[in-house]
Scaffold this active site. Sequence first.
Site, PDB file in Angstrom:
ATOM      1  N   SER A 182      22.915  46.019 -12.012  1.00  0.00           N
ATOM      2  CA  SER A 182      23.890  46.891 -12.677  1.00  0.00           C
ATOM      3  C   SER A 182      23.135  47.947 -13.475  1.00  0.00           C
ATOM      4  CB  SER A 182      24.735  46.039 -13.623  1.00  0.00           C
ATOM      5  OG  SER A 182      25.429  46.832 -14.562  1.00  0.00           O
ATOM      6  N   TYR A 223      25.533  40.189 -20.824  1.00  0.00           N
ATOM      7  CA  TYR A 223      25.489  40.751 -19.467  1.00  0.00           C
ATOM      8  C   TYR A 223      24.179  41.518 -19.271  1.00  0.00           C
ATOM      9  CZ  TYR A 223      27.344  42.935 -15.198  1.00  0.00           C
ATOM     10  OH  TYR A 223      27.550  43.335 -13.905  1.00  0.00           O
ATOM     11  N   LYS A 271      21.313  40.794 -16.620  1.00  0.00           N
ATOM     12  CA  LYS A 271      21.010  41.772 -15.566  1.00  0.00           C
ATOM     13  C   LYS A 271      19.602  42.354 -15.709  1.00  0.00           C
ATOM     14  CE  LYS A 271      24.755  41.543 -13.016  1.00  0.00           C
ATOM     15  NZ  LYS A 271      24.676  40.979 -11.652  1.00  0.00           N
TER      16      LYS A 271
END
Lengths: 254, 254
Positions: free
Chosen positions: A146, A159, A163
Amino acid sequence: MTKFLKDINLKGKTALITGATKGLGRGTAIAVAQAGGNIIAIGRNQLELNTLEKTIKKLKVKYKSFNCDVNDYDKMKSFITNLKNLDILVNNAGTNIPEAFLNVKKTSLDTILNVNTKAVFNIAQLCANQIIKLKKKKASIINISSIFGLVAGQKRTVYSMTKFGVEGLTKGMALDLAKYNIRVNSVCPNIVLTPRTKKYFNDKVYNKYVKESTPLNKVVKVSDVATAVTFLASEASSMITGTSLIIDGGWTAK
Amino acid sequence: MLKKINLKGKTALVTGAGKGLGKACAIALAEAGARVIVISRTKKDLDKVNKIIKKTKGSSKSFVCDVTDQAAFEVVLKKINRLDILVNNAGTNRPEHFTKVKTKNMEYLTNLNMKAVFNIAQSCSKKMVKFKNRKKIGGSIVHMSSQLGKVGCEGRNVYNMNKFGVEGLARGMACELAKYNIRVNTVCPTFVETPMVKKFFKNKKFKNKMLKNIPLGRLAKESDVATAVAFLAADTSEMITGTSLVVDGGWTAR
């Protein structure tokens, strides 16, 4: 005349795709099948796996599915170690629970770390070992990352942590697996419109924020990402490893 | 015009402070005038650090605590009145080739290098935010990352995953804590002359191979890293947040 433009052709190749029934996973499964690749779809919803089967079989490739949670290491292990064919892994299954850093719940931290970090690692390791066992001369692994694997976003600490971790794993794997001619890359999309992100986009403020943060001023489509993944899966990218293909309309270029 | 690295009146907490980089950071911060809280699992090591800091007329207090024991760490935090600086240093490595990484080692490293790093940062942030003058005097969190939070390395895939994760966490935290004037950065050293690295470098072949990757041709010293940490902890860097200070002799510049 020698051809200089290599095709995105996956004829005869077999790709395992996690989180294959929705969003980016589903789009990628269809794109890989359109390039001629056989599909092994991993998902948790049998109905959706059956629906995907109809779509994939129309494209005249083989389809196999396994109804399994990627967190279930033992089940995934017995499935992957019994595969007769494996050339490509699209390590796609992932999740997010947006919460402000100071309020991140332990349960959220565990859920996201389990799926985005531990399961991603375990599936990659199982597939790499199986590819080596099958004595494949070449293979490709794509981890779905991402832009939040490159930069931060509001309420995305966990997150981002996971990631950025995937970005690290990608480079580490690329070095360890280079001698087997297994390439490992990641794709880093902006916020793509998918069933999971639809609820974010329904919020007008969020919608505006995403567009304003994206110099191209439009939302990334599933097909944009699926095409990039298929490119990385194929021999069209045979000298690309250990890097990230950023699909973000310029978000991280700011 | 030249700002000095001055931490007088500030309280800094350093994890993994019994040995190596943590010990060096604790001593450097004390030399800059900070009151230092040193955390480690080994009382004997902490006693030595306290003694060194006392000799240099610095102030320190130690607590025996395993950073993966969140409850125990919370108890330690309750005993501290104020916190301005966190050096989130505790971490380790168990190098293994990707296909051979044992699940228990992956879990062990991830729990220390990611999960504990996150939890310690969150607990300390909560404490820092509560201080009523925070916005005025600011705060600083420095995560001990690595050049392997930037690039891949053979046999370091889990460590890569963890340290890239820390880079992500730092950026996310920087975004969310900016409104409290708490800055968050990482330091990314190459191999440093520490007890941990000395153990790896008993293998002469490995040592020579690694040294070839450092353009400057030498290992980093503990003081190089500790000085960078102190620089980021102090107001010398008051406009620096969400980034990395790379101390690697050129390793990642290649």
